[in-house]
Design a protein around this motif. Structure first.
Motif, PDB file in Angstrom:
ATOM      1  N   LEU A  13       0.823  -1.205   0.000  1.00  0.00           N
ATOM      2  CA  LEU A  13       0.000   0.000   0.000  1.00  0.00           C
ATOM      3  C   LEU A  13       0.859   1.256   0.000  1.00  0.00           C
ATOM      4  O   LEU A  13       0.542   2.244  -0.668  1.00  0.00           O
ATOM      5  CB  LEU A  13      -0.940   0.001   1.210  1.00  0.00           C
ATOM      6  N   PHE A  14       1.973   1.220   0.730  1.00  0.00           N
ATOM      7  CA  PHE A  14       2.891   2.366   0.707  1.00  0.00           C
ATOM      8  C   PHE A  14       3.450   2.572  -0.695  1.00  0.00           C
ATOM      9  O   PHE A  14       3.593   3.698  -1.172  1.00  0.00           O
ATOM     10  CB  PHE A  14       4.052   2.148   1.687  1.00  0.00           C
ATOM     11  N   GLU A  15       3.795   1.462  -1.353  1.00  0.00           N
ATOM     12  CA  GLU A  15       4.365   1.533  -2.691  1.00  0.00           C
ATOM     13  C   GLU A  15       3.366   2.051  -3.718  1.00  0.00           C
ATOM     14  O   GLU A  15       3.724   2.774  -4.638  1.00  0.00           O
ATOM     15  CB  GLU A  15       4.853   0.144  -3.125  1.00  0.00           C
ATOM     16  N   GLU A  16       2.117   1.663  -3.553  1.00  0.00           N
ATOM     17  CA  GLU A  16       1.101   1.960  -4.564  1.00  0.00           C
ATOM     18  C   GLU A  16       0.386   3.286  -4.338  1.00  0.00           C
ATOM     19  O   GLU A  16      -0.385   3.730  -5.187  1.00  0.00           O
ATOM     20  CB  GLU A  16       0.065   0.825  -4.595  1.00  0.00           C
ATOM     21  N   THR A  17       0.622   3.921  -3.177  1.00  0.00           N
ATOM     22  CA  THR A  17      -0.043   5.179  -2.857  1.00  0.00           C
ATOM     23  C   THR A  17       0.927   6.336  -3.058  1.00  0.00           C
ATOM     24  O   THR A  17       1.986   6.379  -2.437  1.00  0.00           O
ATOM     25  CB  THR A  17      -0.547   5.173  -1.401  1.00  0.00           C
ATOM     26  N   ALA A  18       0.568   7.268  -3.907  1.00  0.00           N
ATOM     27  CA  ALA A  18       1.424   8.425  -4.167  1.00  0.00           C
ATOM     28  C   ALA A  18       1.491   9.320  -2.930  1.00  0.00           C
ATOM     29  O   ALA A  18       0.520   9.400  -2.154  1.00  0.00           O
ATOM     30  CB  ALA A  18       0.877   9.219  -5.357  1.00  0.00           C
ATOM     31  N   PRO A  19       2.614  10.009  -2.694  1.00  0.00           N
ATOM     32  CA  PRO A  19       2.700  10.947  -1.577  1.00  0.00           C
ATOM     33  C   PRO A  19       1.584  11.991  -1.649  1.00  0.00           C
ATOM     34  O   PRO A  19       1.191  12.428  -2.735  1.00  0.00           O
ATOM     35  CB  PRO A  19       4.077  11.590  -1.766  1.00  0.00           C
ATOM     36  N   VAL A  20       1.079  12.370  -0.495  1.00  0.00           N
ATOM     37  CA  VAL A  20       0.017  13.373  -0.420  1.00  0.00           C
ATOM     38  C   VAL A  20       0.673  14.747  -0.374  1.00  0.00           C
ATOM     39  O   VAL A  20       1.480  15.026   0.520  1.00  0.00           O
ATOM     40  CB  VAL A  20      -0.867  13.147   0.819  1.00  0.00           C
ATOM     41  N   ALA A  37      -4.390  12.849   6.246  1.00  0.00           N
ATOM     42  CA  ALA A  37      -3.124  12.147   6.011  1.00  0.00           C
ATOM     43  C   ALA A  37      -2.076  12.529   7.053  1.00  0.00           C
ATOM     44  O   ALA A  37      -1.290  11.684   7.501  1.00  0.00           O
ATOM     45  CB  ALA A  37      -2.615  12.450   4.607  1.00  0.00           C
ATOM     46  N   VAL A  38      -2.057  13.793   7.455  1.00  0.00           N
ATOM     47  CA  VAL A  38      -1.112  14.239   8.486  1.00  0.00           C
ATOM     48  C   VAL A  38      -1.438  13.555   9.814  1.00  0.00           C
ATOM     49  O   VAL A  38      -0.536  13.037  10.499  1.00  0.00           O
ATOM     50  CB  VAL A  38      -1.147  15.775   8.644  1.00  0.00           C
ATOM     51  N   TYR A  39      -2.708  13.547  10.192  1.00  0.00           N
ATOM     52  CA  TYR A  39      -3.091  12.862  11.430  1.00  0.00           C
ATOM     53  C   TYR A  39      -2.695  11.386  11.384  1.00  0.00           C
ATOM     54  O   TYR A  39      -2.164  10.838  12.357  1.00  0.00           O
ATOM     55  CB  TYR A  39      -4.601  12.968  11.646  1.00  0.00           C
ATOM     56  N   ARG A  40      -2.949  10.733  10.263  1.00  0.00           N
ATOM     57  CA  ARG A  40      -2.665   9.306  10.143  1.00  0.00           C
ATOM     58  C   ARG A  40      -1.172   9.035  10.301  1.00  0.00           C
ATOM     59  O   ARG A  40      -0.763   8.097  10.995  1.00  0.00           O
ATOM     60  CB  ARG A  40      -3.173   8.787   8.793  1.00  0.00           C
ATOM     61  N   GLN A  41      -0.325   9.846   9.662  1.00  0.00           N
ATOM     62  CA  GLN A  41       1.112   9.619   9.731  1.00  0.00           C
ATOM     63  C   GLN A  41       1.707  10.053  11.069  1.00  0.00           C
ATOM     64  O   GLN A  41       2.433   9.298  11.713  1.00  0.00           O
ATOM     65  CB  GLN A  41       1.812  10.357   8.584  1.00  0.00           C
ATOM     66  N   VAL A  42       1.406  11.253  11.495  1.00  0.00           N
ATOM     67  CA  VAL A  42       2.055  11.799  12.690  1.00  0.00           C
ATOM     68  C   VAL A  42       1.547  11.125  13.959  1.00  0.00           C
ATOM     69  O   VAL A  42       2.301  10.937  14.914  1.00  0.00           O
ATOM     70  CB  VAL A  42       1.851  13.326  12.764  1.00  0.00           C
ATOM     71  N   LEU A  43       0.290  10.720  13.963  1.00  0.00           N
ATOM     72  CA  LEU A  43      -0.265  10.050  15.141  1.00  0.00           C
ATOM     73  C   LEU A  43      -0.221   8.527  15.010  1.00  0.00           C
ATOM     74  O   LEU A  43      -0.909   7.811  15.730  1.00  0.00           O
ATOM     75  CB  LEU A  43      -1.691  10.529  15.397  1.00  0.00           C
ATOM     76  N   GLY A  44       0.560   8.032  14.078  1.00  0.00           N
ATOM     77  CA  GLY A  44       0.833   6.601  14.003  1.00  0.00           C
ATOM     78  C   GLY A  44      -0.363   5.745  13.679  1.00  0.00           C
ATOM     79  O   GLY A  44      -0.506   4.647  14.206  1.00  0.00           O
ATOM     80  N   GLY A 143       9.980  18.556   2.039  1.00  0.00           N
ATOM     81  CA  GLY A 143       9.848  19.982   1.772  1.00  0.00           C
ATOM     82  C   GLY A 143       8.749  20.617   2.613  1.00  0.00           C
ATOM     83  O   GLY A 143       8.430  20.182   3.713  1.00  0.00           O
ATOM     84  N   GLU A 144       8.127  21.651   2.077  1.00  0.00           N
ATOM     85  CA  GLU A 144       7.087  22.369   2.801  1.00  0.00           C
ATOM     86  C   GLU A 144       5.702  21.780   2.588  1.00  0.00           C
ATOM     87  O   GLU A 144       4.807  21.993   3.396  1.00  0.00           O
ATOM     88  CB  GLU A 144       7.062  23.846   2.372  1.00  0.00           C
ATOM     89  N   ASN A 145       5.506  21.018   1.503  1.00  0.00           N
ATOM     90  CA  ASN A 145       4.143  20.722   1.081  1.00  0.00           C
ATOM     91  C   ASN A 145       3.777  19.243   0.976  1.00  0.00           C
ATOM     92  O   ASN A 145       2.660  18.923   0.564  1.00  0.00           O
ATOM     93  CB  ASN A 145       3.872  21.405  -0.267  1.00  0.00           C
ATOM     94  N   ILE A 146       4.696  18.327   1.316  1.00  0.00           N
ATOM     95  CA  ILE A 146       4.409  16.893   1.237  1.00  0.00           C
ATOM     96  C   ILE A 146       4.230  16.332   2.638  1.00  0.00           C
ATOM     97  O   ILE A 146       5.031  16.615   3.540  1.00  0.00           O
ATOM     98  CB  ILE A 146       5.527  16.132   0.497  1.00  0.00           C
ATOM     99  N   VAL A 147       3.185  15.545   2.825  1.00  0.00           N
ATOM    100  CA  VAL A 147       2.954  14.879   4.110  1.00  0.00           C
ATOM    101  C   VAL A 147       4.008  13.789   4.279  1.00  0.00           C
ATOM    102  O   VAL A 147       4.231  12.988   3.349  1.00  0.00           O
ATOM    103  CB  VAL A 147       1.544  14.254   4.151  1.00  0.00           C
ATOM    104  N   PRO A 148       4.703  13.723   5.428  1.00  0.00           N
ATOM    105  CA  PRO A 148       5.675  12.631   5.637  1.00  0.00           C
ATOM    106  C   PRO A 148       5.020  11.266   5.435  1.00  0.00           C
ATOM    107  O   PRO A 148       3.821  11.091   5.672  1.00  0.00           O
ATOM    108  CB  PRO A 148       6.104  12.826   7.100  1.00  0.00           C
ATOM    109  N   TYR A 149       5.818  10.295   5.005  1.00  0.00           N
ATOM    110  CA  TYR A 149       5.307   8.944   4.749  1.00  0.00           C
ATOM    111  C   TYR A 149       6.377   7.923   5.100  1.00  0.00           C
ATOM    112  O   TYR A 149       7.557   8.257   5.247  1.00  0.00           O
ATOM    113  CB  TYR A 149       4.885   8.791   3.278  1.00  0.00           C
TER     114      TYR A 149
END
Length: 286
Positions: A13-20, A37-44, A143-149
């Motif tokens: 799923l990580f491979e097939e999902t483009a960065p937000v 997406a930020v909540y999902r990544q940052v809050l685990g 950068g400034e505009n991509i959600v960490p993944y």
């Protein structure tokens, strides 16, 4: 590039999902997707109730007063993050999670962990969060505009096989949560592994025993060819132990265990497990 078949490793799923990514002119719906997406990544990947959402930073982000990076910073410095992943966790577990949530990879080595522990000692929690978000690594990849993944399974994020396998100690598939999915709970998962710098077995999250923790109480040694006269060590995952056989808690609770066993001790281990009332969930060559 990812190591190995993504479907077997639980990272498809990580491979097939483009960065937000936020782009100028994004619609309200697209901005809401970025917030989730930020909540999902940052809050685990933990559930966030409506009452826990950060309404002021969300509003500022929607009005383009905050970039994605600054919204990530607001979530990571929030009381919600602080209570879930700092005050309730051991220090090195908290640092492990900061790497997972903010840089998408495991720490490289014990020295990297120690440097962040020093930041906590001398400058506090806020500076520890800033050290990830202000780093060249964060700017290069997000950068400034991509959600960490999650990217710790990719060659550009890993400097060694040890670091690659440690990714799977922190991430058990795309649906796993930082708060669940491993019997170690809130205890550090990489502390002793970083000290010994030894790769660990990677078990697919879709296989039996995927939520097992690594065996405790003994130092790790070299595995594989040369480990014994027949050259192989096996990871035996057992479940079904009644809690009353291991410790005095509710008789309705079950306990799971892992054994790392040379080939010539497999038979004795099978007998030991069955005599104790356990069931073998899987046997994996290491």
């Amino acid at each position: 590039m990812a190591f190995g078949p993504a479907s077997r490793l639980g990272v498809s799923l990580f491979e097939e999902t483009a960065p937000v990514e936020w782009v100028p002119g994004s619609s309200d719906g697209e901005r809401e997707q970025i917030i989730r997406a930020v909540y999902r990544q940052v809050l685990g990947n933990a559930y966030v109730m409506d009452s826990e959402r950060l309404t002021v930073p969300e509003s500022q982000f929607k009005r383009v007063e905050l970039s994605v990076r600054e919204f990530v910073r607001a979530v990571a410095k929030s009381d919600l993050y602080h209570s879930r992943f700092f005050t309730s966790c051991a220090r090195y577990r908290a640092i492990e999670l900061n790497f997972r949530h903010l840089l998408g990879r495991p720490p490289l080595n014990l020295e990297e962990m120690r440097s962040h522990s020093m930041i906590l000692d001398t400058r506090g929690f806020g500076a520890e969060i800033d050290s990830y978000l202000n780093s060249d690594e964060y700017q290069t990849h997000f950068g400034e505009n991509i959600v960490p993944y999650i990217r710790g399974y990719k060659t550009e994020a890993c400097q060694s096989m040890v670091q690659f396998t440690h990714t799977f100690e922190l991430v058990r598939g795309a649906s796993s949560s930082s708060l669940k999915g491993n019997l170690a709970g809130k205890a550090p998962r990489l502390n002793s592994l970083l000290i010994q710098s030894v790769p660990t077995a990677v078990v697919s999250p879709i296989s039996p025993g995927s939520a097992f923790r690594n065996p405790l109480g003994s130092a790790r040694t070299r595995l594989g060819t040369g480990a014994d006269e027949q050259g192989k060590v096996y990871r035996v995952e057992a479940t079904g132990y009644r809690a009353s056989k291991t410790r005095p808690v509710s008789r309705f609770r079950f306990s799971n265990q892992i054994y790392l066993v040379p080939f010539n001790q497999l038979s004795a281990t099978y007998q030991k497990i069955h005599q104790a009332g356990g069931v073998i969930a899987s046997i994996t060559p290491v």
